[in-house]
Design an enzyme around this catalytic site. Structure first.
Site, PDB file in Angstrom:
ATOM      1  N   GLN A  59       9.867  -4.877  20.858  1.00  0.00           N
ATOM      2  CA  GLN A  59      11.231  -5.133  21.559  1.00  0.00           C
ATOM      3  C   GLN A  59      12.242  -4.128  21.764  1.00  0.00           C
ATOM      4  O   GLN A  59      12.757  -4.111  22.385  1.00  0.00           O
ATOM      5  CB  GLN A  59      11.236  -6.664  22.018  1.00  0.00           C
ATOM      6  CG  GLN A  59      12.370  -7.398  21.073  1.00  0.00           C
ATOM      7  CD  GLN A  59      12.524  -8.875  21.104  1.00  0.00           C
ATOM      8  OE1 GLN A  59      11.800  -9.553  20.340  1.00  0.00           O
ATOM      9  NE2 GLN A  59      14.187  -8.656  21.293  1.00  0.00           N
TER      10      GLN A  59
ATOM     11  N   CYS B 292      12.946 -10.832  23.673  1.00  0.00           N
ATOM     12  CA  CYS B 292      11.443 -11.638  22.963  1.00  0.00           C
ATOM     13  C   CYS B 292      10.677 -12.568  24.320  1.00  0.00           C
ATOM     14  O   CYS B 292       9.184 -13.484  24.082  1.00  0.00           O
ATOM     15  CB  CYS B 292      12.383 -12.515  21.773  1.00  0.00           C
ATOM     16  SG  CYS B 292      13.379 -13.754  22.674  1.00  0.00           S
TER      17      CYS B 292
ATOM     18  N   HIS C 289      15.466 -18.073  19.644  1.00  0.00           N
ATOM     19  CA  HIS C 289      13.181 -16.995  19.802  1.00  0.00           C
ATOM     20  C   HIS C 289      12.757 -17.676  19.920  1.00  0.00           C
ATOM     21  O   HIS C 289      11.956 -18.600  19.617  1.00  0.00           O
ATOM     22  CB  HIS C 289      13.601 -16.066  18.060  1.00  0.00           C
ATOM     23  CG  HIS C 289      12.711 -15.443  17.894  1.00  0.00           C
ATOM     24  ND1 HIS C 289      13.060 -14.168  19.094  1.00  0.00           N
ATOM     25  CD2 HIS C 289      11.578 -14.481  17.501  1.00  0.00           C
ATOM     26  CE1 HIS C 289      12.302 -12.999  18.622  1.00  0.00           C
ATOM     27  NE2 HIS C 289      11.030 -13.447  17.731  1.00  0.00           N
TER      28      HIS C 289
ATOM     29  N   ASN D 173       4.962 -12.499  16.463  1.00  0.00           N
ATOM     30  CA  ASN D 173       6.245 -11.819  16.937  1.00  0.00           C
ATOM     31  C   ASN D 173       6.233 -10.556  18.058  1.00  0.00           C
ATOM     32  O   ASN D 173       5.136 -10.380  17.703  1.00  0.00           O
ATOM     33  CB  ASN D 173       7.102 -12.184  15.445  1.00  0.00           C
ATOM     34  CG  ASN D 173       8.477 -12.140  15.764  1.00  0.00           C
ATOM     35  OD1 ASN D 173       8.704 -12.420  16.452  1.00  0.00           O
ATOM     36  ND2 ASN D 173       8.546 -11.804  14.830  1.00  0.00           N
TER      37      ASN D 173
END
Length: 328
Positions: free
Chosen positions: A131, A137, A275, A295
C-alpha cells in the site's frame, strides 16, 4: 550501546550515539531495501530509528530463544520509520454510526469445522500487495475479500483494484488515503454494479479523480455481512465456509511491525483497532492456535507478507470485533 561508538551532531542541537560496528550492516540494509535519503540530517535520524528497532528485535529474539515468546522478529523495510509514519499506514477507524445487521451465525455444535484452513491452497488469494505511504489498508482488505469470493464462485483468481475503491467510494464515508471502512467499500461495489480489475485500474498510492470503467468490470457484490463482535468461533465458521474475511486489528505494537515467524502473541495488544487486513485461514502451530492474516505492507513484511496472529486468546488485537465479508 556495546562496542565503540560514533558521536554525530545533528544540526548542532542534539547528539546521536551510533554503534560503529553496525556501519556495514546499515549500508547493506539500505542497499537491500533501496533506501535513499534527501540529506545527511535525514539519514542520521533514520539510522537512529533503525538502531533502536534493531535493539528491540535482538532482545526479543534472545528472549524467544529462551522460550519466552511464541514468535520471532526480523529487520525489514520498515526499520527506519517513525511511529507517526507507521500510524499513517494504519488508518482504519470505527464509524461512529456503525450498524450491524443481525448475525446469521449458527453454532457449529454437531457440525465440526476443519482444524485448519488456508484459502491460498484453494487458489482464492492473490499475491501480497504494497500500500505504500497511502492509508488505504481498508481498500486492500475489501479487494482481497472480493477476490476470494470471485475465485470461489467462478474459479478465476483476479487481482481487483484497491485504487478504484480509494478514488470512487468517498461518498460512502471513505477518505481515500486517510482511511476508510471495508463494508462501505462493499456498498460502493453493490451500488456501482461492479469494481474494475487491478490491471485496468492500477494502484498509484494516492487519491485521484474516479475513472471507473464498466468495460473492465471484473467482479461485483450482492450484499455483505458482519460477524458478531468478538466472536472468534463465528469468525472461524465464516472463514471455513464462506472464504477470506476482512478484519481490523491493532497493528500499532512495535513488535507487530517486525514479526517474522511463529504465532504473534502480544499481551500488550489492545482492542482499539487501527489497521485493516484479510484473514485467509486458521490453524495451530506448536500448540498455539492462530489466524492466518494477509497484510498489505509488501512481501518483505512478516512471513512473505503474512502473519499468524493468536487465536482463541480473548480476541487478541480485536481481530473479531469488526470482521465483515462480501457475498457475490
Amino acid at each position: 550501546m556495546l562496542g565503540s561508538v560514533l558521536l554525530v551532531s545533528l544540526c548542532g542541537l542534539t547528539v546521536a550515539t551510533f554503534n560503529s560496528k553496525l556501519d556495514l550492516h546499515w549500508q547493506m540494509w539500505k542497499k537491500t531495501h533501496g533506501k535513499n535519503y534527501q540529506s545527511q540530517v535525514e539519514e542520521l535520524g533514520r539510522r537512529e530509528l533503525w538502531e533502536e528497532n534493531l535493539e528491540l528485535i535482538t532482545l526479543h529474539n534472545l528472549e524467544a530463544s529462551m522460550d519466552l515468546h511464541t514468535y520471532d522478529l526480523s529487520m525489514n523495510h520498515l526499520g527506519d520509520m517513525s511511529a507517526p509514519e507507521m500510524q499513517s499506514l494504519a488508518t482504519f477507524r470505527v464509524p461512529s454510526d456503525l450498524k450491524r445487521e443481525p448475525s446469521a451465525f449458527v453454532s457449529t455444535a454437531g457440525a465440526p469445522l476443519p482444524d485448519t484452513m488456508d484459502w491460498r491452497e484453494r487458489n482464492c488469494v492473490t499475491r501480497v500487495k504494497q500500500q505504500g505511504s497511502c492509508g488505504s489498508c481498508w481498500a486492500f482488505s475489501a479487494a482481497g475479500a472480493l477476490e476470494g469470493q470471485l475465485a470461489k464462485r467462478t474459479g478465476r483468481l483476479v487481482d481487483l483494484s484497491p485504487q478504484n475503491l480509494v478514488d470512487c467510494s468517498s461518498k460512502y464515508g471513505n477518505s481515500g488515503c486517510n482511511g476508510g471502512w471495508m463494508h462501505q467499500a462493499f456498498q460502493y461495489v453493490i451500488d456501482n454494479n461492479g469494481v474494475d480489475s487491478d490491471a485496468s485500474y492500477p494502484y498509484i498510492g494516492e487519491q485521484q479523480q474516479c475513472h471507473y470503467d464498466p468495460t473492465y468490470r471484473a467482479a461485483n457484490c450482492s450484499h455483505y455481512g458482519f460477524i458478531s463482535q468478538g466472536n472468534e468461533e463465528e469468525l472461524k465458521q465464516k472463514l471455513a465456509t464462506i472464504g477470506p474475511v476482512s478484519v481490523a486489528i491493532d497493528a500499532m505494537r512495535p513488535k507487530f511491525t517486525f514479526y517474522r515467524s511463529g504465532v504473534y502473541n502480544d499481551p500488550s495488544c489492545s482492542q482499539k483497532v487501527n489497521h485493516a487486513v484479510l484473514a485467509v485461514g486458521y490453524g495451530t502451530l506448536n500448540g498455539q492456535d492462530y489466524w492466518l492474516v494477509k497484510n498489505s505492507w509488501g512481501e518483505k513484511f512478516g512471513d512473505q507478507g503474512y502473519i499468524r496472529m493468536s487465536r482463541n486468546n480473548r480476541d487478541q488485537c480485536g481481530i473479531a470485533d469488526y470482521a465483515c465479508y462480501p457475498v457475490m
